[in-house]
Scaffold this active site. Structure first.
Site, mmCIF file in Angstrom:
data_model
loop_
_atom_site.group_PDB
_atom_site.id
_atom_site.type_symbol
_atom_site.label_atom_id
_atom_site.label_comp_id
_atom_site.label_asym_id
_atom_site.label_seq_id
_atom_site.Cartn_x
_atom_site.Cartn_y
_atom_site.Cartn_z
ATOM 1 N N CYS A 75 35.459 -7.934 14.038
ATOM 2 C CA CYS A 75 34.919 -8.781 13.010
ATOM 3 C C CYS A 75 33.563 -8.676 12.280
ATOM 4 O O CYS A 75 33.103 -8.323 11.118
ATOM 5 C CB CYS A 75 35.348 -10.485 13.244
ATOM 6 N N HIS A 126 33.635 -15.377 15.262
ATOM 7 C CA HIS A 126 34.263 -14.761 14.414
ATOM 8 C C HIS A 126 33.747 -14.959 12.949
ATOM 9 O O HIS A 126 33.163 -15.869 12.891
ATOM 10 C CB HIS A 126 35.636 -15.016 14.285
ATOM 11 N N HIS A 145 38.254 -10.464 6.271
ATOM 12 C CA HIS A 145 37.668 -10.243 7.430
ATOM 13 C C HIS A 145 38.667 -9.277 8.201
ATOM 14 O O HIS A 145 39.864 -8.888 7.991
ATOM 15 C CB HIS A 145 37.485 -11.565 8.302
#
Length: 270
Positions: A75, A126, A145
Protein backbone atom coordinates in the site's frame (compact mmCIF):
# COMPACT_ATOMS: atom_id res chain seq x y z
CA UNK A 1 17.51 -21.67 18.65
CA UNK A 2 14.59 -24.04 18.05
CA UNK A 3 12.38 -22.05 20.41
CA UNK A 4 13.19 -18.80 18.56
CA UNK A 5 12.43 -20.44 15.21
CA UNK A 6 9.06 -21.70 16.48
CA UNK A 7 8.13 -18.22 17.77
CA UNK A 8 8.99 -16.62 14.42
CA UNK A 9 7.04 -19.27 12.55
CA UNK A 10 4.01 -18.72 14.80
CA UNK A 11 4.11 -14.95 14.24
CA UNK A 12 4.39 -15.49 10.48
CA UNK A 13 1.37 -17.82 10.44
CA UNK A 14 -0.67 -15.33 12.49
CA UNK A 15 0.12 -12.55 10.01
CA UNK A 16 -0.97 -14.78 7.11
CA UNK A 17 -4.27 -15.49 8.87
CA UNK A 18 -4.88 -11.77 9.49
CA UNK A 19 -4.17 -10.90 5.85
CA UNK A 20 -6.42 -13.73 4.67
CA UNK A 21 -9.26 -12.39 6.83
CA UNK A 22 -8.69 -8.91 5.42
CA UNK A 23 -8.76 -10.29 1.85
CA UNK A 24 -12.20 -11.80 2.44
CA UNK A 25 -13.58 -8.70 4.16
CA UNK A 26 -12.36 -6.23 1.55
CA UNK A 27 -13.22 -8.42 -1.45
CA UNK A 28 -16.83 -8.76 -0.31
CA UNK A 29 -17.25 -4.99 -0.36
CA UNK A 30 -15.33 -4.11 -3.51
CA UNK A 31 -16.57 -1.03 -5.36
CA UNK A 32 -13.88 -0.16 -7.88
CA UNK A 33 -15.97 2.54 -9.53
CA UNK A 34 -16.06 6.33 -9.59
CA UNK A 35 -18.76 8.73 -10.70
CA UNK A 36 -18.58 10.03 -14.25
CA UNK A 37 -17.71 13.56 -13.07
CA UNK A 38 -15.09 12.75 -10.44
CA UNK A 39 -12.40 14.58 -12.44
CA UNK A 40 -14.28 17.86 -12.03
CA UNK A 41 -13.18 17.88 -8.37
CA UNK A 42 -9.51 17.94 -9.36
CA UNK A 43 -8.27 21.50 -9.82
CA UNK A 44 -4.52 20.95 -9.45
CA UNK A 45 -2.71 19.65 -12.57
CA UNK A 46 -0.06 17.83 -10.53
CA UNK A 47 -2.68 16.05 -8.41
CA UNK A 48 -4.52 15.18 -11.62
CA UNK A 49 -1.28 13.74 -13.03
CA UNK A 50 -0.64 11.67 -9.89
CA UNK A 51 -4.17 10.23 -9.96
CA UNK A 52 -4.04 9.57 -13.71
CA UNK A 53 -0.72 7.78 -13.23
CA UNK A 54 -2.22 5.69 -10.41
CA UNK A 55 -5.05 4.63 -12.74
CA UNK A 56 -2.50 3.89 -15.46
CA UNK A 57 -0.69 1.45 -13.11
CA UNK A 58 -3.92 -0.13 -11.89
CA UNK A 59 -4.65 -2.75 -14.60
CA UNK A 60 -1.20 -4.32 -14.74
CA UNK A 61 0.26 -3.97 -11.23
CA UNK A 62 0.08 -6.56 -8.46
CA UNK A 63 0.10 -6.35 -4.69
CA UNK A 64 3.28 -7.59 -3.03
CA UNK A 65 4.24 -6.96 0.57
CA UNK A 66 7.35 -4.79 0.87
CA UNK A 67 7.40 -3.83 -2.83
CA UNK A 68 7.54 -0.28 -4.24
CA UNK A 69 7.36 -0.80 -8.00
CA UNK A 70 7.54 -0.68 -10.84
CA UNK A 71 4.93 -3.44 -11.20
CA UNK A 72 4.52 -4.79 -7.65
CA UNK A 73 3.46 -2.68 -4.67
CA UNK A 74 2.31 -2.84 -1.10
CA UNK A 75 0.00 0.00 0.00
CA UNK A 76 2.64 2.54 0.97
CA UNK A 77 4.91 1.46 -1.88
CA UNK A 78 2.17 2.35 -4.37
CA UNK A 79 1.59 5.81 -2.87
CA UNK A 80 5.35 6.41 -2.62
CA UNK A 81 5.88 5.40 -6.27
CA UNK A 82 3.02 7.50 -7.69
CA UNK A 83 4.07 10.69 -5.89
CA UNK A 84 7.76 10.10 -6.62
CA UNK A 85 7.09 10.10 -10.38
CA UNK A 86 6.25 13.81 -10.09
CA UNK A 87 9.16 14.91 -7.90
CA UNK A 88 7.49 14.46 -4.51
CA UNK A 89 9.39 12.13 -2.18
CA UNK A 90 7.42 10.66 0.71
CA UNK A 91 8.51 8.40 3.56
CA UNK A 92 8.35 4.73 2.63
CA UNK A 93 5.94 3.38 5.29
CA UNK A 94 2.28 4.30 5.92
CA UNK A 95 3.14 4.97 9.57
CA UNK A 96 5.77 7.55 8.58
CA UNK A 97 3.55 9.05 5.87
CA UNK A 98 1.00 9.72 8.62
CA UNK A 99 3.50 12.14 10.20
CA UNK A 100 4.06 14.40 7.19
CA UNK A 101 2.03 17.17 5.60
CA UNK A 102 -1.08 18.74 7.10
CA UNK A 103 -3.84 16.95 8.98
CA UNK A 104 -7.26 17.36 7.35
CA UNK A 105 -10.73 16.41 8.53
CA UNK A 106 -12.88 13.96 6.61
CA UNK A 107 -15.28 16.69 5.49
CA UNK A 108 -12.37 18.77 4.16
CA UNK A 109 -10.81 16.09 1.95
CA UNK A 110 -9.90 16.82 -1.65
CA UNK A 111 -8.50 14.52 -4.37
CA UNK A 112 -4.83 13.81 -3.80
CA UNK A 113 -5.04 13.69 -0.01
CA UNK A 114 -3.73 10.55 1.69
CA UNK A 115 -6.08 8.51 3.86
CA UNK A 116 -4.96 6.08 6.55
CA UNK A 117 -6.43 2.98 8.14
CA UNK A 118 -5.49 0.52 10.85
CA UNK A 119 -4.62 -3.03 9.84
CA UNK A 120 -4.41 -6.02 12.15
CA UNK A 121 -2.70 -4.81 15.31
CA UNK A 122 -1.15 -1.79 13.61
CA UNK A 123 -2.70 1.58 14.51
CA UNK A 124 -1.57 2.88 11.09
CA UNK A 125 -1.15 0.02 8.66
CA UNK A 126 -2.72 1.05 5.36
CA UNK A 127 -2.79 4.11 3.07
CA UNK A 128 -4.51 5.21 -0.13
CA UNK A 129 -4.97 8.25 -2.38
CA UNK A 130 -8.32 10.09 -2.40
CA UNK A 131 -9.84 10.44 -5.87
CA UNK A 132 -13.40 11.56 -5.09
CA UNK A 133 -14.97 13.23 -2.03
CA UNK A 134 -18.37 13.94 -0.48
CA UNK A 135 -20.06 11.04 -2.23
CA UNK A 136 -22.80 11.02 0.43
CA UNK A 137 -24.10 13.07 3.36
CA UNK A 138 -21.55 11.46 5.70
CA UNK A 139 -18.63 12.87 3.66
CA UNK A 140 -17.45 9.45 2.55
CA UNK A 141 -14.86 9.27 -0.20
CA UNK A 142 -13.40 6.96 -2.82
CA UNK A 143 -9.72 6.18 -2.87
CA UNK A 144 -7.29 4.21 -5.02
CA UNK A 145 -4.81 1.92 -3.30
CA UNK A 146 -2.86 -1.31 -3.44
CA UNK A 147 -5.26 -3.42 -1.46
CA UNK A 148 -4.30 -7.08 -0.91
CA UNK A 149 -2.56 -9.89 -2.78
CA UNK A 150 -5.96 -11.06 -4.06
CA UNK A 151 -7.48 -7.73 -5.07
CA UNK A 152 -4.34 -5.76 -6.06
CA UNK A 153 -4.78 -2.08 -7.03
CA UNK A 154 -8.35 -0.88 -7.01
CA UNK A 155 -10.83 1.82 -5.97
CA UNK A 156 -12.77 1.50 -2.72
CA UNK A 157 -15.48 3.40 -0.86
CA UNK A 158 -14.68 4.55 2.67
CA UNK A 159 -18.24 3.65 3.68
CA UNK A 160 -17.60 -0.08 3.20
CA UNK A 161 -17.32 -1.97 6.51
CA UNK A 162 -13.75 -3.05 5.78
CA UNK A 163 -12.62 0.58 5.91
CA UNK A 164 -15.25 2.59 7.81
CA UNK A 165 -14.32 1.06 11.16
CA UNK A 166 -10.58 1.38 10.50
CA UNK A 167 -10.30 4.92 9.22
CA UNK A 168 -7.69 6.80 11.27
CA UNK A 169 -7.29 10.14 9.52
CA UNK A 170 -5.98 11.99 6.47
CA UNK A 171 -3.02 14.15 5.50
CA UNK A 172 -2.59 16.74 2.75
CA UNK A 173 0.89 16.51 1.28
CA UNK A 174 0.92 19.24 -1.34
CA UNK A 175 -0.70 22.58 -2.01
CA UNK A 176 -1.33 23.74 -5.57
CA UNK A 177 -1.99 27.39 -6.31
CA UNK A 178 -1.36 29.29 -9.55
CA UNK A 179 0.38 26.25 -11.07
CA UNK A 180 2.95 26.23 -8.24
CA UNK A 181 3.06 23.02 -6.23
CA UNK A 182 4.50 23.11 -2.72
CA UNK A 183 5.07 20.39 -0.16
CA UNK A 184 3.12 21.47 2.92
CA UNK A 185 5.02 21.92 6.19
CA UNK A 186 4.51 19.19 8.78
CA UNK A 187 2.09 20.03 11.57
CA UNK A 188 3.00 16.96 13.61
CA UNK A 189 3.65 17.53 17.29
CA UNK A 190 6.94 16.07 18.48
CA UNK A 191 7.29 15.18 22.16
CA UNK A 192 10.53 16.33 23.78
CA UNK A 193 11.51 15.20 27.28
CA UNK A 194 12.95 17.93 29.52
CA UNK A 195 13.85 18.22 33.21
CA UNK A 196 11.85 20.66 35.32
CA UNK A 197 13.02 22.42 38.48
CA UNK A 198 13.83 19.90 41.25
CA UNK A 199 11.21 19.13 43.87
CA UNK A 200 12.54 17.78 47.20
CA UNK A 201 15.78 16.48 45.84
CA UNK A 202 14.73 14.60 42.67
CA UNK A 203 14.01 16.16 39.26
CA UNK A 204 10.59 15.66 37.77
CA UNK A 205 10.48 14.46 34.18
CA UNK A 206 7.75 16.20 32.20
CA UNK A 207 6.64 16.01 28.59
CA UNK A 208 6.61 19.30 26.70
CA UNK A 209 5.14 19.34 23.20
CA UNK A 210 7.18 21.16 20.58
CA UNK A 211 5.58 21.89 17.24
CA UNK A 212 7.98 21.39 14.35
CA UNK A 213 7.73 24.33 11.95
CA UNK A 214 8.87 24.00 8.36
CA UNK A 215 8.60 26.12 5.24
CA UNK A 216 6.78 24.80 2.16
CA UNK A 217 9.16 23.42 -0.44
CA UNK A 218 8.31 24.23 -4.06
CA UNK A 219 8.62 21.28 -6.38
CA UNK A 220 7.28 22.76 -9.63
CA UNK A 221 7.46 26.11 -11.38
CA UNK A 222 5.01 28.21 -13.38
CA UNK A 223 6.67 27.35 -16.67
CA UNK A 224 4.99 23.93 -16.78
CA UNK A 225 2.07 24.06 -19.27
CA UNK A 226 -0.98 21.81 -19.21
CA UNK A 227 -3.69 20.96 -21.72
CA UNK A 228 -7.09 19.36 -21.14
CA UNK A 229 -7.94 16.83 -23.83
CA UNK A 230 -10.98 17.67 -25.94
CA UNK A 231 -13.10 15.19 -27.88
CA UNK A 232 -11.38 14.00 -31.05
CA UNK A 233 -7.91 15.31 -30.18
CA UNK A 234 -4.82 13.16 -30.75
CA UNK A 235 -1.29 13.29 -29.38
CA UNK A 236 0.11 14.23 -32.78
CA UNK A 237 -2.34 17.11 -33.14
CA UNK A 238 -1.57 18.38 -29.63
CA UNK A 239 2.17 18.11 -30.31
CA UNK A 240 1.79 20.31 -33.40
CA UNK A 241 -0.32 22.84 -31.50
CA UNK A 242 2.30 23.32 -28.79
CA UNK A 243 5.33 22.99 -31.09
CA UNK A 244 6.73 19.88 -29.47
CA UNK A 245 6.95 16.16 -30.29
CA UNK A 246 4.80 13.15 -29.47
CA UNK A 247 7.80 11.55 -27.77
CA UNK A 248 8.10 14.57 -25.46
CA UNK A 249 4.41 14.38 -24.58
CA UNK A 250 4.79 10.69 -23.74
CA UNK A 251 7.90 11.33 -21.67
CA UNK A 252 6.47 14.25 -19.68
CA UNK A 253 3.20 12.41 -18.94
CA UNK A 254 4.70 8.92 -18.58
CA UNK A 255 2.44 7.58 -21.32
CA UNK A 256 3.16 4.11 -22.70
CA UNK A 257 0.97 4.47 -25.79
CA UNK A 258 -0.80 7.11 -27.90
CA UNK A 259 -4.04 6.51 -25.99
CA UNK A 260 -5.56 9.63 -24.40
CA UNK A 261 -9.10 10.34 -23.27
CA UNK A 262 -11.43 13.31 -23.20
CA UNK A 263 -11.07 15.41 -20.04
CA UNK A 264 -7.55 14.15 -19.22
CA UNK A 265 -4.98 16.83 -18.33
CA UNK A 266 -1.50 16.40 -19.76
CA UNK A 267 1.74 18.35 -19.62
CA UNK A 268 2.47 20.01 -22.97
CA UNK A 269 5.49 22.13 -22.14
CA UNK A 270 8.27 22.53 -19.59
Amino acid sequence: MLKKTLILLTLFMMSLILYAQDDILYENYAEDTVSSNFESQITCPTIDSIIQFAFYKKPTSKYKYGAAGPNHFDCSGFVYYCFNQFGITLPRSSRDMFLVGKKVAKEELIPGDLVFFSRGRLAIGHVGIVIETDIDAAHNFRFIHSSTNKTNIRVDNSASPGYAARFKGARRIISCENDIVAILPNDTTVIDTIVSKPIIGKPEIVQKPIVVQQQPVKVEVKSTKYHKIKKGETLSGIARKYHTSVSNLKKWNKLRSDFIREGQRIIVGK
